[in-house]
Design an enzyme around this catalytic site. Structure first.
Site, short mmCIF file in Angstrom:
data_model
loop_
_atom_site.label_atom_id
_atom_site.label_comp_id
_atom_site.label_asym_id
_atom_site.label_seq_id
_atom_site.Cartn_x
_atom_site.Cartn_y
_atom_site.Cartn_z
N SER A 1 1.20 -1.69 -0.05
CA SER A 1 -0.09 0.41 -0.51
C SER A 1 0.69 0.88 0.10
O SER A 1 0.38 2.39 -0.12
CB SER A 1 -1.15 -0.15 1.18
N GLU B 1 0.92 7.47 6.92
CA GLU B 1 2.10 6.72 6.51
C GLU B 1 1.76 7.32 4.81
O GLU B 1 2.27 7.43 4.13
CB GLU B 1 1.83 5.16 6.52
N ASN C 1 13.15 4.24 4.79
CA ASN C 1 12.30 3.06 5.52
C ASN C 1 11.45 4.09 5.74
O ASN C 1 11.39 5.09 6.58
CB ASN C 1 12.93 2.23 6.02
N HIS D 1 8.08 3.04 8.96
CA HIS D 1 7.85 2.55 10.19
C HIS D 1 6.78 3.17 10.61
O HIS D 1 6.87 4.50 11.29
CB HIS D 1 8.78 2.34 11.25
N LEU E 1 18.12 -2.25 12.84
CA LEU E 1 17.02 -2.16 12.58
C LEU E 1 16.16 -0.86 13.38
O LEU E 1 16.40 -0.77 14.73
CB LEU E 1 16.14 -3.48 13.72
N MET F 1 10.55 -6.96 4.10
CA MET F 1 10.93 -7.35 5.32
C MET F 1 12.28 -8.75 6.43
O MET F 1 12.25 -9.10 6.34
CB MET F 1 9.60 -8.17 5.94
N ARG G 1 23.23 -13.59 4.07
CA ARG G 1 22.65 -12.41 4.19
C ARG G 1 23.21 -11.79 2.95
O ARG G 1 22.84 -10.23 2.40
CB ARG G 1 22.10 -11.37 5.58
C1 GRF Z 1 4.24 -0.72 7.20
O1 GRF Z 1 2.90 -0.72 7.92
C2 GRF Z 1 5.63 0.48 6.41
O2 GRF Z 1 5.00 1.15 7.88
C3 GRF Z 1 5.42 -1.53 7.54
O3 GRF Z 1 4.91 -2.41 6.92
C4 GRF Z 1 3.61 -2.28 6.26
C5 GRF Z 1 4.00 -2.27 4.92
O4 GRF Z 1 2.90 -2.21 4.52
N1 GRF Z 1 7.05 -0.84 6.94
P1 GRF Z 1 2.47 -2.15 3.15
O5 GRF Z 1 2.97 -3.01 2.38
O6 GRF Z 1 3.14 -0.89 2.19
O7 GRF Z 1 1.29 -2.33 2.55
#
Ligand code: GRF
Length: 203
Positions: A13, A174, A107, A109, A144, A90, A65
């Site tokens: 999203s 976000e 990133n 968060h 992290l 992730m 990694r």
């Molecule tokens: C979001 O809540 C972001 O803050 C976190 O992972 C989620 C990703 O959601 N890092 P999307 O895949 O962008 O919908």
């Protein structure tokens, strides 16, 4: 036009918010490639639907990694990416990756860092009983959720909230701040003073 490389693992999203902001002209960039480590990530469909180049680089295929991160770096460099945006990617990134794009990896968060790093930040905030949480766009380093903060926005926790309604409210924020923060970085009139993001914009 600056070229973005977007890394996803899931729903996508935030990727969609970036696509929408580019379409709306509020984010002046192009998406060079969307890379997922998960072959069936729903976000890949959004990317394909928008006509973007996509790549699946499954982490299962790499022994370490470092090997995996080297593959990611190569793919991003081949696509001549100027800025890397993690959008629900992730995986923790190694110094191999971070050093390849100094101050060029962002990133998002779902909390006001440094509160509630790691997984399920919205649930952590809800369970902790805070009355205000939020979202943070930050630079990525090898620790992290610990890099310098670019933009934060607060989100209230309301009396009737569940962890799900709170998560949905944070997500809306976000989607607003991530494209704004990307544009802010691309504008270039900033510097880092230690961990502090300092504007050098002339008013
Ligand atoms: C979001 O809540 C972001 O803050 C976190 O992972 C989620 C990703 O959601 N890092 P999307 O895949 O962008 O919908």
């Amino acid at each position: 036009m600056p070229r973005l490389g977007i890394l996803i693992s899931g729903r996508g999203s935030n990727l969609q918010a970036i696509i929408d902001a580019i379409d709306a002209g509020t984010l002046r960039a192009s998406i060079a490639v969307v890379i997922s480590n998960i072959p069936d990530a729903p976000g890949l469909d959004r990317a394909r639907g928008a006509g973007l180049d996509t790549l699946v680089i499954p982490h299962a295929g790499s022994a370490t990694r470092n090997d995996y991160d080297r593959r990611l770096v190569e793919a991003l460099q081949q696509h001549r990416v100027d800025l890397v945006c993690l959008a629900g990617f992730m995986r923790l990134l190694s110094p191999t990756f971070v050093d390849a794009f100094p101050n060029r990896i962002l990133n998002i968060h779902p909390s006001l860092l440094p509160a509630f790093p790691g997984l399920d930040a919205q649930h952590q905030a809800f369970d902790h009983g805070v009355s205000v949480t939020g979202a943070t766009v930050h630079f990525v380093n090898a620790e992290l959720d610990a890099g310098p903060i670019v933009v934060q926005a607060a989100v209230p926790v309301l009396p009737d909230d569940t962890a799900d309604t709170l998560s949905a409210r944070i997500l809306e924020t976000e989607h607003r701040i991530y494209p704004e923060a990307i544009q802010r970085i691309l504008d270039g009139d900033w510097r880092l003073d230690g961990r502090r993001f300092v504007s050098t914009r002339k008013h």
